[in-house]
Motif scaffolding. Structure first.
Motif, PDB file in Angstrom:
ATOM      1  N   SER A  49      -9.428   7.280   1.842  1.00 42.03           N
ATOM      2  CA  SER A  49      -8.019   6.882   1.742  1.00 42.03           C
ATOM      3  C   SER A  49      -7.532   6.390   3.097  1.00 42.03           C
ATOM      4  O   SER A  49      -7.821   7.000   4.124  1.00 42.03           O
ATOM      5  CB  SER A  49      -7.161   8.068   1.299  1.00 42.03           C
ATOM      6  OG  SER A  49      -5.791   7.707   1.302  1.00 42.03           O
ATOM      7  N   VAL A 145       2.975   4.687  -3.368  1.00 43.01           N
ATOM      8  CA  VAL A 145       1.741   4.320  -4.077  1.00 43.01           C
ATOM      9  C   VAL A 145       1.739   2.848  -4.500  1.00 43.01           C
ATOM     10  O   VAL A 145       0.757   2.145  -4.247  1.00 43.01           O
ATOM     11  CB  VAL A 145       1.460   5.281  -5.255  1.00 43.01           C
ATOM     12  CG1 VAL A 145       0.273   4.802  -6.082  1.00 43.01           C
ATOM     13  CG2 VAL A 145       1.205   6.697  -4.730  1.00 43.01           C
ATOM     14  N   LEU A 148       1.156   0.836  -1.398  1.00 41.92           N
ATOM     15  CA  LEU A 148      -0.250   0.945  -1.007  1.00 41.92           C
ATOM     16  C   LEU A 148      -1.112   0.021  -1.853  1.00 41.92           C
ATOM     17  O   LEU A 148      -1.971  -0.689  -1.324  1.00 41.92           O
ATOM     18  CB  LEU A 148      -0.730   2.393  -1.139  1.00 41.92           C
ATOM     19  CG  LEU A 148      -2.212   2.655  -0.891  1.00 41.92           C
ATOM     20  CD1 LEU A 148      -2.575   2.365   0.562  1.00 41.92           C
ATOM     21  CD2 LEU A 148      -2.560   4.096  -1.255  1.00 41.92           C
ATOM     22  N   ALA A 149      -0.881   0.008  -3.154  1.00 42.71           N
ATOM     23  CA  ALA A 149      -1.660  -0.862  -4.049  1.00 42.71           C
ATOM     24  C   ALA A 149      -1.492  -2.320  -3.645  1.00 42.71           C
ATOM     25  O   ALA A 149      -2.480  -3.064  -3.559  1.00 42.71           O
ATOM     26  CB  ALA A 149      -1.214  -0.656  -5.499  1.00 42.71           C
ATOM     27  N   LEU A 154      -5.233  -2.890  -4.016  1.00 45.18           N
ATOM     28  CA  LEU A 154      -5.897  -1.901  -4.864  1.00 45.18           C
ATOM     29  C   LEU A 154      -5.350  -1.986  -6.284  1.00 45.18           C
ATOM     30  O   LEU A 154      -4.192  -2.346  -6.489  1.00 45.18           O
ATOM     31  CB  LEU A 154      -5.649  -0.482  -4.329  1.00 45.18           C
ATOM     32  CG  LEU A 154      -6.098  -0.166  -2.911  1.00 45.18           C
ATOM     33  CD1 LEU A 154      -5.627   1.232  -2.521  1.00 45.18           C
ATOM     34  CD2 LEU A 154      -7.610  -0.282  -2.780  1.00 45.18           C
ATOM     35  N   ALA A 159      -5.137   3.008  -6.288  1.00 45.02           N
ATOM     36  CA  ALA A 159      -4.020   3.453  -5.452  1.00 45.02           C
ATOM     37  C   ALA A 159      -3.670   4.911  -5.735  1.00 45.02           C
ATOM     38  O   ALA A 159      -3.399   5.680  -4.804  1.00 45.02           O
ATOM     39  CB  ALA A 159      -2.807   2.557  -5.671  1.00 45.02           C
TER      40      ALA A 159
END
Length: 192
Positions: A49, A145, A148-149, A154, A159
């Motif tokens: 991560s 999240v 982040l994706a 991702l 994610a």
């Protein structure tokens, strides 16, 4: 805690127990930003991560709850803006935008929400504090999240695996700490 103690100061947060002034508010905001920056340095890498486990989320929720919505938001805004401007107080002494910056954006909203709930007495009992912390964590993830994706390119499942699942146990520990800390602080304040 008795119902009388929990409602003795129904519209106050812990910071309101200090004598009111603009200097107090400025010091609380700057102190909240600094506490969040210091707590972000408690950072443990998570294998697989790009997001570390940090004390940052705990501090952000604690700041919001103790300072209230407006001062909590201001403290997290100072933290975020200073980090964007180059102050190296994001996790691992970094600054600027990274793939985990969405969590910081989530902390802005979460500190505001938990601060508003604290004004309504959510920080006075263990059970209400548990719900408040869980809601705050959910807000952070709801923004962090997806960011982040997007930022790390991702899929949704990737994610979640990299930016949510590894943090559940740590977040439960943080919530448990807050569940004990804030209601205890009110009990001590009510004894004064």
């Amino acid at each position: 805690m008795s119902t009388a103690a929990a409602t003795a100061r129904p519209r106050e947060v812990l910071a309101d127990l200090l004598p009111a002034s603009r200097v107090r508010d400025a010091a609380l905001v700057l102190g909240g930003a600094a506490l969040t920056g210091l707590a972000a340095q408690i950072a443990v890498p998570v294998p697989g991560s790009p997001v570390p486990v940090t004390g940052q989320t705990f501090a952000a929720l604690l700041v919001g709850t103790a300072l209230g919505a407006s001062r909590g938001l201001a403290a997290l805004a100072v933290y975020a803006l200073a980090g964007l401007a180059g102050v190296p107080w994001f996790a691992h002494a970094t600054s600027g935008v990274s793939v985990s910056f969405g969590y910081i954006l989530g902390m802005l909203l979460a500190s505001t929400v938990v601060g508003a709930l604290a004004r309504r007495g959510a920080d006075r009992s263990v059970l209400r504090m548990a719900g408040t912390m869980l809601l705050g964590e959910a807000i952070i993830y709801a923004i962090g999240v997806p960011y982040l994706a997007y930022a790390a390119d991702l899929s949704a499942s990737q994610a979640l695996a990299a930016g949510f699942t590894p943090f559940l146990i740590g977040d439960a520990v943080k919530a448990a700490l807050a569940m004990g800390l804030l209601p205890t602080a009110w009990k001590l304040a009510d004894k004064r």
